[in-house]
Design a protein around this motif. Structure first.
Motif, short mmCIF file in Angstrom:
data_model
loop_
_atom_site.label_atom_id
_atom_site.label_comp_id
_atom_site.label_asym_id
_atom_site.label_seq_id
_atom_site.Cartn_x
_atom_site.Cartn_y
_atom_site.Cartn_z
N LEU A 55 0.87 -1.13 -0.04
CA LEU A 55 0.16 -0.11 -0.06
C LEU A 55 0.80 1.32 -0.13
O LEU A 55 0.46 2.22 -0.74
CB LEU A 55 -0.81 0.06 1.28
CG LEU A 55 -2.10 -1.14 1.07
CD1 LEU A 55 -2.72 -1.13 2.54
CD2 LEU A 55 -3.09 -0.64 -0.01
N ASP A 57 4.08 1.51 -1.17
CA ASP A 57 4.54 1.69 -2.47
C ASP A 57 3.66 2.24 -3.53
O ASP A 57 3.89 3.31 -4.01
CB ASP A 57 4.73 0.24 -2.87
CG ASP A 57 6.20 0.17 -3.92
OD1 ASP A 57 6.31 1.29 -4.59
OD2 ASP A 57 6.45 -0.68 -4.51
N VAL A 58 2.36 2.02 -3.26
CA VAL A 58 1.28 2.36 -4.37
C VAL A 58 0.71 3.88 -4.08
O VAL A 58 0.73 4.69 -4.94
CB VAL A 58 0.41 1.50 -4.44
CG1 VAL A 58 -0.83 2.05 -5.50
CG2 VAL A 58 0.82 0.16 -4.97
N TRP A 59 0.48 3.97 -2.88
CA TRP A 59 -0.08 5.34 -2.44
C TRP A 59 0.68 6.57 -1.94
O TRP A 59 0.58 7.66 -2.00
CB TRP A 59 -1.06 4.97 -1.20
CG TRP A 59 -2.38 4.44 -1.79
CD1 TRP A 59 -2.54 3.20 -1.45
CD2 TRP A 59 -3.47 4.94 -2.73
NE1 TRP A 59 -4.04 2.63 -2.28
CE2 TRP A 59 -4.30 3.91 -2.64
CE3 TRP A 59 -3.69 6.22 -2.92
CZ2 TRP A 59 -5.67 4.20 -3.40
CZ3 TRP A 59 -4.87 6.44 -3.49
CH2 TRP A 59 -5.81 5.58 -3.73
N SER B 17 -7.96 1.94 0.72
CA SER B 17 -7.57 2.07 -0.38
C SER B 17 -8.52 1.32 -1.41
O SER B 17 -8.76 1.86 -2.65
CB SER B 17 -6.24 1.01 -0.21
OG SER B 17 -5.82 0.95 -1.74
N LYS B 24 -5.48 0.50 -8.16
CA LYS B 24 -4.27 0.91 -7.21
C LYS B 24 -4.17 -0.39 -6.18
O LYS B 24 -2.90 -0.81 -5.70
CB LYS B 24 -4.44 2.08 -6.56
CG LYS B 24 -3.63 3.28 -7.43
CD LYS B 24 -3.56 4.53 -6.76
CE LYS B 24 -2.53 5.37 -7.41
NZ LYS B 24 -2.49 6.72 -6.58
N ALA B 27 -2.73 -3.56 -7.69
CA ALA B 27 -1.36 -3.53 -7.70
C ALA B 27 -0.65 -3.37 -6.24
O ALA B 27 0.26 -4.18 -6.15
CB ALA B 27 -1.16 -2.10 -8.47
N ALA B 28 -1.08 -2.63 -5.21
CA ALA B 28 -0.69 -3.09 -4.02
C ALA B 28 -0.64 -4.46 -3.56
O ALA B 28 0.55 -4.91 -2.90
CB ALA B 28 -1.47 -2.10 -3.17
N LEU B 29 -1.63 -5.18 -3.65
CA LEU B 29 -1.72 -6.44 -3.08
C LEU B 29 -0.78 -7.28 -3.98
O LEU B 29 0.03 -8.23 -3.37
CB LEU B 29 -3.20 -6.90 -3.47
CG LEU B 29 -4.16 -6.73 -2.23
CD1 LEU B 29 -5.60 -6.94 -2.97
CD2 LEU B 29 -3.59 -7.14 -0.96
N LYS B 31 2.11 -6.47 -5.48
CA LYS B 31 3.46 -6.09 -5.13
C LYS B 31 3.70 -6.61 -3.63
O LYS B 31 5.03 -7.20 -3.57
CB LYS B 31 3.48 -4.40 -4.82
CG LYS B 31 3.67 -3.71 -6.10
CD LYS B 31 4.22 -2.14 -5.88
CE LYS B 31 4.47 -1.81 -7.45
NZ LYS B 31 4.76 -0.38 -7.44
#
Lengths: 171, 159
Positions: A55, A57-59, B17, B24, B27-29, B31
């Motif tokens: 999270l 990394d993305v946000w 989120s 997004k 993508a986070a999961l 990663k």
């Protein structure tokens, strides 16, 4: 398909455990339960950490990290690194992936080292336990010495590896 | 306790989120999963190694070793045990306390606790995967030497 090579250490240790099993079954039983406990600890602490890493990394944009803990973050960055590490609990290896994402986000390497140092030996939950089991004088003296030592060591190590780290961050 | 906070934190952020942006979150999961599976083999190896070492070097054996050895060599020995092993705090602190009560030196115990926390030989390969060997050697080497300084000062302060 599972690749074998990354599991070499795991397989080697399991093989050693098997040999112990033939000679000292009681010791082997202890090894199995100790290993099980460590796996359980890992499986209980790592999922939320990796979730937060994903999270993060993305946000959270790189600029945010750079501003508070980056190259020009000064005392704020140092204080934040200590706070983040000392507020934690759990084994040091859980801090490695967090530190890695911090590197990726542009956190100054000196602050990464301070964070790792604080996590390793300055954690507040651990300090409280150390006070209650060994004693206030011992635990508090050690805590303040660690604070001093970690700051000095982090400045030193940062000097030694800065060039290599800059290359890494540029990749 | 800390783990519960960590879970609440992670799940709360995950829900926020998900509500804000599903793409997004996906993508986070992904990663998170990749980061975990990438490190899992090395971690599995190290945890089995720790399980083995901790059973061979049981608290009884460690206290036997620490009880007999005093002086500088006692510190070398306890620091080496501390540097290699990874003993959870809930075992290590009571062990250290009972050793002190049974007459072990304060400096030997201080160097043991400090190296235990700061130096990790067993986890060094994992650390190197993230930061490279140079950093690992410097961090662990400095921390090892530093633990002796901690022990010396604690020896003076608590004398």
């Amino acid at each position: 398909m599972i690749r074998i090579k990354p599991y070499l250490l795991f397989l080697a240790v399991v093989f050693a455990d098997l040999i112990i099993f033939f000679f000292k079954p009681a010791l082997a039983a202890e090894i199995v339960s100790a290993t099980g406990r460590h796996f359980l600890q890992m499986l209980s602490i790592l999922p939320p950490i990796f979730l937060l890493i994903g999270l993060l990394d993305v946000w959270v944009p790189r600029e945010k990290f750079m501003r508070f803990m980056g190259e020009k973050s000064g005392v704020t960055g140092i204080a934040l690194s200590i706070l983040l590490g000392a507020a934690a609990a759990g084994p040091l290896y859980a801090a490695f992936p967090l530190a890695a994402i911090m590197i990726k986000k542009g956190v100054k390497f000196r602050n990464i080292l301070i964070f790792l140092g604080a996590w390793s030996t300055m954690k507040i939950p651990m300090l409280l336990f150390e006070i209650s089991s060994i004693g206030k004088e011992f635990a508090l003296t050690r805590w303040f010495l660690s604070l001093t030592g970690i700051l000095i060591m982090s400045f030193l190590i940062d000097r030694f590896v800065q060039p290599a780290y800059d290359r890494r961050a540029a990749d | 306790m800390f783990e519960i906070i960590l879970y609440i934190l992670a799940i709360t952020f995950l829900v926020i989120s998900f509500v804000k942006d599903r793409q997004k979150t996906r993508a986070a999961l992904l990663k998170a999963w990749k980061a975990f599976t990438g490190i899992f083999p090395a971690l599995a190896g190290i945890l089995t190694l720790i399980g083995l070492l901790l059973s061979v070097l049981s608290p009884e054996i460690i206290s036997g070793l620490l009880g007999q050895n005093t002086g500088f060599w006692g510190m070398i020995l306890t620091s080496v045990i501390g540097a290699i092993t990874l003993i959870p705090a809930f075992i290590a602190f009571p062990l250290a306390a009972s050793l002190l009560q049974s007459g072990a030196g304060i400096m030997q115990i201080a160097v043991f606790v400090s190296t235990l926390m700061m130096v990790g030989i067993v986890t060094a390969p994992l650390e190197a995967k993230y930061f490279g060997w140079k950093v690992v050697l410097l961090r662990n080497g400095f921390s090892y030497l530093f633990s002796f300084a901690v022990a010396a000062i604690i020896g003076v302060v608590l004398a």
